[in-house]
Design a protein around this motif. Structure first.
Motif, PDB file in Angstrom:
ATOM      1  N   LEU A 123      10.192  25.118  -5.137  1.00  0.00           N
ATOM      2  CA  LEU A 123      10.164  26.572  -4.941  1.00  0.00           C
ATOM      3  C   LEU A 123       9.769  27.286  -6.219  1.00  0.00           C
ATOM      4  CD1 LEU A 123      10.725  29.038  -3.193  1.00  0.00           C
ATOM      5  CD2 LEU A 123      13.144  28.910  -3.873  1.00  0.00           C
ATOM      6  N   GLU A 124      10.242  26.818  -7.356  1.00  0.00           N
ATOM      7  CA  GLU A 124       9.872  27.465  -8.631  1.00  0.00           C
ATOM      8  C   GLU A 124       8.376  27.328  -8.898  1.00  0.00           C
ATOM      9  OE1 GLU A 124      10.616  29.774 -11.858  1.00  0.00           O
ATOM     10  OE2 GLU A 124      12.041  29.204 -10.267  1.00  0.00           O
ATOM     11  N   THR A 126       5.979  26.825  -6.653  1.00  0.00           N
ATOM     12  CA  THR A 126       5.194  27.574  -5.676  1.00  0.00           C
ATOM     13  C   THR A 126       5.211  29.068  -5.977  1.00  0.00           C
ATOM     14  OG1 THR A 126       5.695  25.891  -4.011  1.00  0.00           O
ATOM     15  CG2 THR A 126       4.901  28.010  -3.210  1.00  0.00           C
ATOM     16  N   LYS A 127       6.338  29.567  -6.471  1.00  0.00           N
ATOM     17  CA  LYS A 127       6.401  30.987  -6.847  1.00  0.00           C
ATOM     18  C   LYS A 127       5.407  31.293  -7.968  1.00  0.00           C
ATOM     19  CE  LYS A 127      11.124  32.229  -5.501  1.00  0.00           C
ATOM     20  NZ  LYS A 127      12.466  32.659  -5.978  1.00  0.00           N
ATOM     21  N   TYR A 130       2.034  31.371  -6.463  1.00  0.00           N
ATOM     22  CA  TYR A 130       1.863  32.588  -5.679  1.00  0.00           C
ATOM     23  C   TYR A 130       1.559  33.787  -6.579  1.00  0.00           C
ATOM     24  CZ  TYR A 130       3.020  36.518  -2.608  1.00  0.00           C
ATOM     25  OH  TYR A 130       2.981  37.693  -1.897  1.00  0.00           O
ATOM     26  N   LEU A 137       2.326  33.563   0.598  1.00  0.00           N
ATOM     27  CA  LEU A 137       3.714  33.985   0.793  1.00  0.00           C
ATOM     28  C   LEU A 137       4.426  33.058   1.774  1.00  0.00           C
ATOM     29  CD1 LEU A 137       6.010  36.023   0.361  1.00  0.00           C
ATOM     30  CD2 LEU A 137       4.997  37.407   2.192  1.00  0.00           C
ATOM     31  N   ASN A 139       4.003  29.879   2.051  1.00  0.00           N
ATOM     32  CA  ASN A 139       4.460  28.693   1.331  1.00  0.00           C
ATOM     33  C   ASN A 139       5.795  28.941   0.622  1.00  0.00           C
ATOM     34  OD1 ASN A 139       1.007  28.206   0.395  1.00  0.00           O
ATOM     35  ND2 ASN A 139       2.136  27.212   2.082  1.00  0.00           N
ATOM     36  N   VAL A 140       5.929  30.100   0.025  1.00  0.00           N
ATOM     37  CA  VAL A 140       7.174  30.436  -0.680  1.00  0.00           C
ATOM     38  C   VAL A 140       8.338  30.531   0.307  1.00  0.00           C
ATOM     39  CG1 VAL A 140       8.327  32.176  -2.082  1.00  0.00           C
ATOM     40  CG2 VAL A 140       5.919  31.625  -2.525  1.00  0.00           C
ATOM     41  N   GLN A 141       8.126  31.200   1.423  1.00  0.00           N
ATOM     42  CA  GLN A 141       9.196  31.374   2.407  1.00  0.00           C
ATOM     43  C   GLN A 141       9.626  30.042   3.032  1.00  0.00           C
ATOM     44  OE1 GLN A 141       7.324  34.238   4.974  1.00  0.00           O
ATOM     45  NE2 GLN A 141       8.177  36.012   3.863  1.00  0.00           N
ATOM     46  N   GLU A 144      11.862  28.343   0.534  1.00  0.00           N
ATOM     47  CA  GLU A 144      13.167  29.007   0.458  1.00  0.00           C
ATOM     48  C   GLU A 144      14.062  28.566   1.621  1.00  0.00           C
ATOM     49  OE1 GLU A 144      12.035  33.211  -1.814  1.00  0.00           O
ATOM     50  OE2 GLU A 144      12.081  33.094   0.390  1.00  0.00           O
TER      51      GLU A 144
END
Length: 367
Positions: A123-124, A126-127, A130, A137, A139-141, A144
């Motif tokens: 997640l870190e 990918t953020k 992004y 977005l 991918n981030v969701q 999460e």
């Protein structure tokens, strides 16, 4: 067989006997047999009565048990690794009683921890992508959500790991042990039966009829008699009253907490309780001598009416005590005396000769 010639002699004998009997009749006045006057007053004793709201003890029997009872088990299944106590042992609250081999659950915890670490890193990363427009977005969701699921899995694994051992919830005694070391037990299968022990940790559970349960309230006092301690009753208090009747017996279970005062109590003792209700309606306690006849819950008594003559009344009996019976106050409205001695010989309207008027000792003692 008598001959005809003997008949005149027999007739003369009967005639002479009649003359003799007639000669026995006295000519002196006052010596004739006395005949009782049917209108003469009948000697009776009366008792003065008064209404009371003093408690009438409810007599019931039951079995003693622990107030706190627990069947202890593991939340998860597994192989029993250690059994630290046995039947009859006293344990304190917080003591570890048994544990499972945790090889499997420990591995599940480590697996869940690794999954959480991985999703946190993904997640870190990918953020950052992004932020540079290299990831969407969505991918981030998605990551999460995956991290949230992995965190929940870790919480479940750690919770199950915590309950791979049995800890005593209260201080008490192990009554029964159902498993041994090395056995495979399933989740929820009892391993120990524990009862709490303490000064007020034993209760007597009794069944009370519906006509009596309405008069009871939590906090009412009671006395319990046990065969193990016949010298004196044990004080008790009503601590729980069932909201519904037991469908098998039709009675309401009432729990009496016992004040043992150093006495040793055990599960299964048989006790007889006298409960003193605080919501006692007004009533009369009449001596048993006043009871003339009865039919079911109805009995007949006699009392003097306004003309001093015998009058009877049929009243309803709610309780039968050692030396008296209980009648609701509404049954004897306006009556202040009842006839005791001599009541069995009375009929309606008989004149009365009152020899003694007493105060109901049972009634006076509870005023």
């Amino acid at each position: 067989m008598k001959t005809p010639s003997s008949l005149p002699y027999l007739s003369l004998s009967v005639f002479g006997l009649l003359l003799f009997l007639s000669g026995c009749k006295t000519d002196y006045p006052g010596q004739e047999p006395e005949v009782a006057d049917p209108n003469a007053p009948i000697p009776v004793r009366m008792t003065t009565i008064a209404p009371s709201s003093a408690p009438i003890p409810i007599e019931v029997g039951g079995t003693i048990g622990a107030r706190e009872e627990a069947r202890l088990s593991f939340k998860i299944g597994g192989i029993v690794n250690r059994i630290n106590v046995g039947e009859g042992d006293y344990v304190r609250r917080g003591t570890t009683l048994a544990s499972l081999k945790t090889t499997e659950i420990d591995a599940q915890v480590r697996k869940a921890e690794r999954a959480v670490d991985k999703y946190q890193r993904d997640l870190e990363r990918t953020k950052n992508l992004y932020a540079e427009k290299a990831a969407t977005l969505e991918n981030v969701q998605d990551l999460e959500t995956a991290l949230s699921v992995a965190t929940s899995d870790l919480e479940i694994a750690r919770f199950n790991q915590q309950y791979a051992r049995i800890v005593a919830p209260v201080s008490g005694r192990i009554v029964k042990q159902f498993a041994e070391r090395g056995e495979l037990v399933g989740p929820g299968n009892p391993v120990f039966f524990l009862i709490g022990e303490g000064q007020r940790s034993y209760v007597l559970r009794v069944g009370v009829a519906d006509r009596n349960v309405l008069h009871l309230a939590e906090g009412d006092r009671a006395e319990v008699r046990l065969d193990a301690y016949p010298e004196a009753p044990i004080a008790a208090t009503v601590t729980e009253i069932a909201a519904a009747a037991d469908p098998r017996t039709g009675t309401f279970e009432v729990e009496l907490t016992l004040d043992a005062q150093g006495k040793t109590l055990r599960n299964g003792f048989i006790g007889r309780a006298s409960i003193f209700p605080s919501r006692q309606p007004a009533h009369y306690r009449l001596p048993l001598d006043a009871l003339v006849e009865g039919n079911g819950q109805k009995v007949r008594i006699f009392y003097p009416d306004e003309n001093g003559q015998a009058a009877s009344k049929e009243v309803r009996v709610t309780s039968l005590l050692d030396q008296s019976f209980v009648v609701p106050a509404s049954e004897l409205a306006g009556i202040t005396q009842v006839i005791t001695s001599g009541a069995a010989y009375l009929q309606e309207g008989n004149a009365l000769s009152i020899t003694t008027t007493e105060t109901n000792e049972t009634q006076a003692a509870i005023q």
